[in-house]
Design an enzyme around this catalytic site. Structure first.
Site, PDB file in Angstrom:
ATOM      1  N   TYR A  82      -1.548  -7.442  17.099  1.00 25.01           N
ATOM      2  CA  TYR A  82      -1.791  -6.585  15.932  1.00 25.01           C
ATOM      3  C   TYR A  82      -3.047  -5.727  16.141  1.00 25.01           C
ATOM      4  O   TYR A  82      -3.015  -4.502  15.957  1.00 25.01           O
ATOM      5  CB  TYR A  82      -1.952  -7.477  14.695  1.00 25.01           C
ATOM      6  CG  TYR A  82      -2.201  -6.731  13.402  1.00 25.01           C
ATOM      7  CD1 TYR A  82      -1.150  -6.110  12.733  1.00 25.01           C
ATOM      8  CD2 TYR A  82      -3.473  -6.673  12.823  1.00 25.01           C
ATOM      9  CE1 TYR A  82      -1.364  -5.436  11.532  1.00 25.01           C
ATOM     10  CE2 TYR A  82      -3.692  -6.009  11.636  1.00 25.01           C
ATOM     11  CZ  TYR A  82      -2.630  -5.390  10.981  1.00 25.01           C
ATOM     12  OH  TYR A  82      -2.854  -4.731   9.796  1.00 25.01           O
TER      13      TYR A  82
ATOM     14  N   ILE B 210       0.836  -1.209   0.000  1.00 27.78           N
ATOM     15  CA  ILE B 210       0.000   0.000   0.000  1.00 27.78           C
ATOM     16  C   ILE B 210       0.869   1.257   0.000  1.00 27.78           C
ATOM     17  O   ILE B 210       0.577   2.228  -0.699  1.00 27.78           O
ATOM     18  CB  ILE B 210      -0.936  -0.009   1.234  1.00 27.78           C
ATOM     19  CG1 ILE B 210      -1.882  -1.208   1.195  1.00 27.78           C
ATOM     20  CG2 ILE B 210      -1.724   1.303   1.321  1.00 27.78           C
ATOM     21  CD1 ILE B 210      -2.582  -1.517   2.523  1.00 27.78           C
TER      22      ILE B 210
ATOM     23  N   SER C 111       3.016  -8.871   1.544  1.00 29.64           N
ATOM     24  CA  SER C 111       2.996  -9.567   2.838  1.00 29.64           C
ATOM     25  C   SER C 111       1.750 -10.433   2.981  1.00 29.64           C
ATOM     26  O   SER C 111       1.790 -11.471   3.648  1.00 29.64           O
ATOM     27  CB  SER C 111       3.129  -8.587   4.003  1.00 29.64           C
ATOM     28  OG  SER C 111       1.978  -7.807   4.128  1.00 29.64           O
TER      29      SER C 111
ATOM     30  N   ARG D  80     -14.793 -13.636   3.074  1.00 27.59           N
ATOM     31  CA  ARG D  80     -15.201 -12.818   4.226  1.00 27.59           C
ATOM     32  C   ARG D  80     -15.521 -11.369   3.832  1.00 27.59           C
ATOM     33  O   ARG D  80     -15.997 -10.593   4.655  1.00 27.59           O
ATOM     34  CB  ARG D  80     -14.184 -12.923   5.360  1.00 27.59           C
ATOM     35  CG  ARG D  80     -12.858 -12.289   5.091  1.00 27.59           C
ATOM     36  CD  ARG D  80     -11.876 -12.586   6.217  1.00 27.59           C
ATOM     37  NE  ARG D  80     -10.727 -11.698   6.101  1.00 27.59           N
ATOM     38  CZ  ARG D  80      -9.675 -11.671   6.894  1.00 27.59           C
ATOM     39  NH1 ARG D  80      -9.622 -12.518   7.913  1.00 27.59           N
ATOM     40  NH2 ARG D  80      -8.699 -10.822   6.729  1.00 27.59           N
TER      41      ARG D  80
ATOM     42  N   ARG E 186       1.608 -14.464   3.827  1.00 25.74           N
ATOM     43  CA  ARG E 186       0.736 -15.109   4.819  1.00 25.74           C
ATOM     44  C   ARG E 186      -0.081 -16.222   4.169  1.00 25.74           C
ATOM     45  O   ARG E 186      -0.316 -17.265   4.775  1.00 25.74           O
ATOM     46  CB  ARG E 186      -0.184 -14.074   5.481  1.00 25.74           C
ATOM     47  CG  ARG E 186       0.531 -13.127   6.423  1.00 25.74           C
ATOM     48  CD  ARG E 186      -0.431 -12.340   7.311  1.00 25.74           C
ATOM     49  NE  ARG E 186      -1.188 -11.331   6.604  1.00 25.74           N
ATOM     50  CZ  ARG E 186      -0.718 -10.135   6.242  1.00 25.74           C
ATOM     51  NH1 ARG E 186       0.522  -9.811   6.515  1.00 25.74           N
ATOM     52  NH2 ARG E 186      -1.478  -9.266   5.608  1.00 25.74           N
TER      53      ARG E 186
END
Ligand code: NAD
Length: 245
Positions: free
Chosen positions: A147, A18, A184, A205, A188
């Site tokens: 986090y 981003i 990233s 989701r 994951r």
């Protein structure tokens, strides 16, 4: 004419994801952008992009932050993007994971704001955008204990800064993405061992049926940094494909 002509922008974690896309979006709108990151090799890929100046900056280092502050006198926009995901429940989180999460994700913003708010005040105002997340005080998400605690703090810090400086011409907002397709995230996804299922689960989701692209978030950040949003301060803007509806 760009929306950011004549503006000076600082972005942390500007080398990929981003941050990188937002650096490019600000530059396209006419800004001079200081793109900073710890990953100098990736950062150097931005050398030669019109309007972009690259600097190594570790957001956990007061020395690095102070060195940049010495170099830059006028700053109109600060985008605090740097962040790191520690994956785990509370019982799986060591104190060192907790401390590192807070250092990279929120104390970094305290450091950057301490260094650059005085310059904004001297200049009659400025604009700060902080990177939060839907995983924060907005939504409980499994395996995101440290986090989410840091990203909830980002919302609190954002509102406090907005309240303290609104009369002095500084606006401060944060953005709360759902799942954004970035390097990233891909790491994951690979780490789950079943990439296809992990991607499908992430997409499922978000009711709009897709992952966000870095561009989607960059567009929002440029809007929040521009005069088009001049009445918006102290908000946490959700950009999550309806995940937290
Ligand atoms: P990313 O995780 O792919 O890249 C992170 C960048 O941060 C890298 O260039 C890395 O070198 C840099 N970085 C790491 N530690 C640093 C430090 N100490 N100082 C300076 N730079 C450092 O990027 P991303 O996924 O776009 O994430 C950017 C931000 O957006 C983070 O704050 C993240 O929490 C947040 N966010 C991401 C998502 C998502 O789904 N990707 C969702 C919500 C919020």
């Amino acid at each position: 004419m760009g929306r950011m002509d004549g503006k000076v922008v600082i972005v942390t974690a500007g080398a990929q994801g981003i941050g990188r896309t937002t650096v490019e979006a600000f530059a396209k709108e006419g800004a001079t952008v200081y793109a900073t990151d710890i990953n100098v090799e990736k950062l150097n890929e931005l050398n030669g992009v019109k309007g972009v100046i690259t600097r190594k900056l570790d957001v956990t280092s007061n020395e690095d932050v102070n060195a940049l502050a010495k170099e830059i006198d006028t700053v109109h926009v600060l985008f605090n993007c740097a962040g790191w995901v520690f994956n785990g429940t509370l019982l799986e989180t060591q104190e060192s994971d907790w401390d590192l999460s807070f250092d990279i994700n929120i104390k970094s913003m305290f450091r950057m704001c301490k260094a650059f708010i005085p310059k904004m005040l001297a200049n009659g105002g400025g604009n700060i955008i902080n990177m939060s997340s839907a995983a924060s005080s907005i939504k409980g998400v499994p395996n995101r204990c440290a986090y989410s605690a840091t990203k909830a703090s980002v919302i609190g810090l954002t509102k406090a800064i907005a309240a303290d400086y609104i009369k002095k011409g500084i606006r401060c907002n944060c953005v709360c993405p759902g799942t954004v397709d970035t390097p990233s995230l891909r790491d994951r996804i690979r780490a789950t061992g079943d990439e296809e299922k992990a991607v499908a689960d992430f997409i499922a989701r978000q009711p709009t049926g897709e992952l966000a692209k870095a561009d989607d978030i960059a567009n929002l950040i440029v809007f929040l940094a521009s005069d088009e949003s001049k009445l918006i301060s102290g908000t946490e803007v959700k950009i999550d494909g309806g995940w937290t509806l």
